[in-house]
Design a protein around this motif. Structure first.
Motif, PDB file in Angstrom:
ATOM      1  N   VAL A  14       1.579  -1.410   3.538  1.00 27.75           N
ATOM      2  CA  VAL A  14       1.963  -0.176   2.849  1.00 27.75           C
ATOM      3  C   VAL A  14       1.983   0.972   3.844  1.00 27.75           C
ATOM      4  CG1 VAL A  14       1.049  -0.966   0.631  1.00 27.75           C
ATOM      5  CG2 VAL A  14      -0.415   0.366   2.150  1.00 27.75           C
ATOM      6  N   GLU A  15       2.894   1.911   3.597  1.00 26.65           N
ATOM      7  CA  GLU A  15       3.042   3.062   4.489  1.00 26.65           C
ATOM      8  C   GLU A  15       2.961   4.393   3.741  1.00 26.65           C
ATOM      9  OE1 GLU A  15       5.925   1.831   7.970  1.00 26.65           O
ATOM     10  OE2 GLU A  15       6.820   1.285   6.050  1.00 26.65           O
ATOM     11  N   SER A  16       2.768   4.354   2.429  1.00 23.22           N
ATOM     12  CA  SER A  16       2.673   5.584   1.649  1.00 23.22           C
ATOM     13  C   SER A  16       1.668   5.396   0.524  1.00 23.22           C
ATOM     14  CB  SER A  16       4.037   5.971   1.059  1.00 23.22           C
ATOM     15  OG  SER A  16       4.340   5.156  -0.061  1.00 23.22           O
ATOM     16  N   GLN A  35       3.124   3.391  -2.438  1.00 26.75           N
ATOM     17  CA  GLN A  35       3.197   1.955  -2.167  1.00 26.75           C
ATOM     18  C   GLN A  35       1.840   1.292  -2.371  1.00 26.75           C
ATOM     19  OE1 GLN A  35       4.915   1.205   1.731  1.00 26.75           O
ATOM     20  NE2 GLN A  35       6.346   2.894   1.465  1.00 26.75           N
ATOM     21  N   SER A  92       0.290  12.914   3.901  1.00 23.67           N
ATOM     22  CA  SER A  92       0.414  11.494   3.557  1.00 23.67           C
ATOM     23  C   SER A  92      -0.837  10.732   3.952  1.00 23.67           C
ATOM     24  CB  SER A  92       1.635  10.888   4.263  1.00 23.67           C
ATOM     25  OG  SER A  92       2.829  11.478   3.799  1.00 23.67           O
ATOM     26  N   GLY A 121       5.985  -2.537   0.852  1.00 23.87           N
ATOM     27  CA  GLY A 121       6.318  -1.384   0.028  1.00 23.87           C
ATOM     28  C   GLY A 121       7.600  -0.698   0.429  1.00 23.87           C
ATOM     29  N   ASP A 122       8.087  -0.952   1.643  1.00 23.68           N
ATOM     30  CA  ASP A 122       9.296  -0.261   2.097  1.00 23.68           C
ATOM     31  C   ASP A 122      10.144  -1.209   2.932  1.00 23.68           C
ATOM     32  OD1 ASP A 122      11.277   1.417   2.926  1.00 23.68           O
ATOM     33  OD2 ASP A 122       9.998   2.727   4.139  1.00 23.68           O
ATOM     34  N   SER A 178      11.809   0.206   6.115  1.00 22.65           N
ATOM     35  CA  SER A 178      10.997   0.580   7.269  1.00 22.65           C
ATOM     36  C   SER A 178      11.294  -0.336   8.449  1.00 22.65           C
ATOM     37  CB  SER A 178       9.508   0.484   6.913  1.00 22.65           C
ATOM     38  OG  SER A 178       8.705   0.465   8.081  1.00 22.65           O
ATOM     39  N   ASP A 210       7.475  -1.060  -5.464  1.00 21.43           N
ATOM     40  CA  ASP A 210       8.221   0.190  -5.423  1.00 21.43           C
ATOM     41  C   ASP A 210       7.782   1.117  -4.298  1.00 21.43           C
ATOM     42  OD1 ASP A 210      10.185   0.107  -7.345  1.00 21.43           O
ATOM     43  OD2 ASP A 210       8.883   0.779  -8.961  1.00 21.43           O
ATOM     44  N   ASP A 211       8.778   1.667  -3.614  1.00 23.48           N
ATOM     45  CA  ASP A 211       8.590   2.860  -2.796  1.00 23.48           C
ATOM     46  C   ASP A 211       9.458   3.947  -3.413  1.00 23.48           C
ATOM     47  OD1 ASP A 211       7.710   4.472  -0.671  1.00 23.48           O
ATOM     48  OD2 ASP A 211       9.506   4.033   0.480  1.00 23.48           O
ATOM     49  N   THR A 219      13.986   1.610  -4.269  1.00 27.41           N
ATOM     50  CA  THR A 219      14.071   0.219  -4.718  1.00 27.41           C
ATOM     51  C   THR A 219      15.431  -0.065  -5.351  1.00 27.41           C
ATOM     52  OG1 THR A 219      11.692   0.283  -5.152  1.00 27.41           O
ATOM     53  CG2 THR A 219      12.917  -1.543  -6.108  1.00 27.41           C
ATOM     54  N   THR A 277      11.378   9.733  -8.221  1.00 27.65           N
ATOM     55  CA  THR A 277      10.654   8.554  -8.705  1.00 27.65           C
ATOM     56  C   THR A 277       9.906   8.833  -9.995  1.00 27.65           C
ATOM     57  OG1 THR A 277      10.384   7.783  -6.444  1.00 27.65           O
ATOM     58  CG2 THR A 277       8.865   6.899  -8.082  1.00 27.65           C
TER      59      THR A 277
END
Length: 434
Positions: free
Chosen positions: A11-13, A16, A125, A175-176, A179, A198-199, A203, A374
């Protein structure tokens, strides 16, 4: 890293990471391996919760629950107010129910992922990610923080550190899919199952691009400039490999998409609904205020919407709906937020958790107004049965900048048109950019 996990999530967020928790909760429910905490939310013994996860009667709450709720619903904290508490062991997570699961309480079983956080560089973030990571640890998950940015050598060190675990994982959750770092990680993967959580609205574009056989590319990217084209050509082999791995049926691999977004599954793709069941069982119900809350967007920061038109639209919404608070997107710039505050008088709130959790905890307005984003898809699920109305304001084509992608307006209109259980508002009149 810990010894190779059968399920590995990247995950990056903050969103996510929240959606990985929701995915694991849904898989446990499907497999009948829910923990006692999960079962309590469904038991029909006179103190059962309604379909939205809230208590049917306030009198059924324990005194400890009432005390916790009073403390936790005092207000929505700012990022700076909570950053110290986020790093302190045992400091508690806002919205934690009395008697809830403690670290190691049992996110066990074959579906329980080891979560690898690949944090971005921006402080907002990172702060939100640390807070959601604390929630995940409280639920019993193993969370590994892996720096993959912030220096020329960081990506290579991260790839070296993660490669063995990626090769050994039976299931990989991402999640992405857009990326580039995640696409690099997928290259050595041998997993029999890939899951995309979902990001946000990306999606929708991911599934559409996959179905059309296109290269994976974010909807707001124009790809203009010789330098950008050279970089895309150099990276094309990696992107192509990732696209093939994420396409259902390749090498007998299963692909699942766990989403709140309206997507049409591709042949062989399993689409599972994310209805925020974990969030609803774990937090709330929220206390409602009399006012209206606005939800900010990073459309200005991504170069899609003109700043002056956006500011005028926020001012018009504030006056029309009597809004008092503005929940900023984590990527909105301080300068833009300062200008919004001065122009509108709104209280600018920088949430330290994803908005779905902030809204579920409360306090929150009886009406939440957002631009296409979102949350117009996720908040109706997270706030089922609370009496909150989610409204979405359309984006007028005249708001778009000259640099916006030709697909921008169609994509934003699609986000609005496909949202369920929302009130649709017309685009606000805004002056020409000057």
């Amino acid at each position: 890293m810990t010894p190779s996990a059968s399920t590995l999530a990247f995950v990056e967020s903050p969103v996510q990471l929240l959606n990985v928790l929701e995915w694991a909760h849904a898989r446990r429910a499907d497999d009948g391996t829910a923990r006692p905490h999960d079962a309590a939310a469904r038991a029909d013994d006179g103190t059962a919760r309604a379909h939205d996860g809230t208590d049917r009667t306030a009198a059924d709450r324990t005194a400890a629950d009432r005390t916790a709720a009073g403390r936790l619903l005092d207000g929505v904290p700012s990022q700076c107010e909570r950053s110290t508490a986020a790093a302190a062991p045992g400091s508690g997570v806002p919205g934690d129910r009395a008697g809830g699961p403690r670290p190691g309480a049992g996110a066990s079983g074959a579906q329980a992922p080891t979560i690898v956080v690949l944090p971005p560089t921006d402080p907002m973030s990172r702060g939100q990610l640390r807070r959601v990571a604390a929630l995940a640890r409280d639920e019993g998950y193993t969370v590994h923080w892996q720096e993959a940015r912030g220096g020329a050598g960081a990506p290579f060190r991260a790839l070296a550190a993660l490669a063995a675990d990626v090769r050994g994982a039976e299931r990989i959750v991402v999640g992405d899919p857009f990326s580039r770092f995640v696409q690099l990680l997928l290259a050595p993967a041998r997993a029999a199952e890939l899951v995309v959580v979902d990001d946000g609205t990306a999606t929708m574009e991911f599934v559409a691009q996959l179905g059309r056989g296109e290269r994976l590319r974010r909807w707001h990217r124009t790809g203009s400039g010789a330098g950008a084209r050279v970089r895309e050509l150099a990276y094309a082999p990696v992107s192509g490999t990732a696209r093939r791995r994420l396409t259902p049926g390749g090498g007998g691999r299963g692909v699942e998409v766990f989403t709140s977004m309206p997507v049409t599954p591709l042949p062989g793709m399993d689409v599972r609904l994310n209805d925020f069941a974990w969030t609803r069982a774990r937090f709330g119900p929220p206390r409602l205020t009399r006012g209206t809350d606005l939800v900010g967007t990073s459309l200005v920061e991504t170069g899609v919407v003109d700043p002056a038109r956006y500011r005028a639209a926020v001012l018009a919404l504030t006056r029309e709906h009597g809004a008092t608070r503005y929940f900023a997107h984590r990527r909105e710039s301080p300068e833009k937020l300062r200008a919004l505050s001065e122009a509108t008088g709104l209280e600018i709130v920088r949430p330290d958790l994803p908005l779905e959790l902030i809204a579920r905890r409360g306090p929150v307005g009886r009406t939440i107004v957002s631009f296409p984003s979102t949350v117009v898809h996720t908040l109706p699920y997270a706030l089922i049965g609370t009496g909150v109305t989610v409204a979405v304001c359309q984006v007028d084509p005249q708001w778009l900048t000259a640099a916006a992608s030709p697909r921008a307006h169609g994509f934003l209109a699609g986000v609005t048109d496909t949202a369920r259980d929302v009130r649709r508002l017309p685009a606000q009149a805004a002056p020409a950019a000057g």
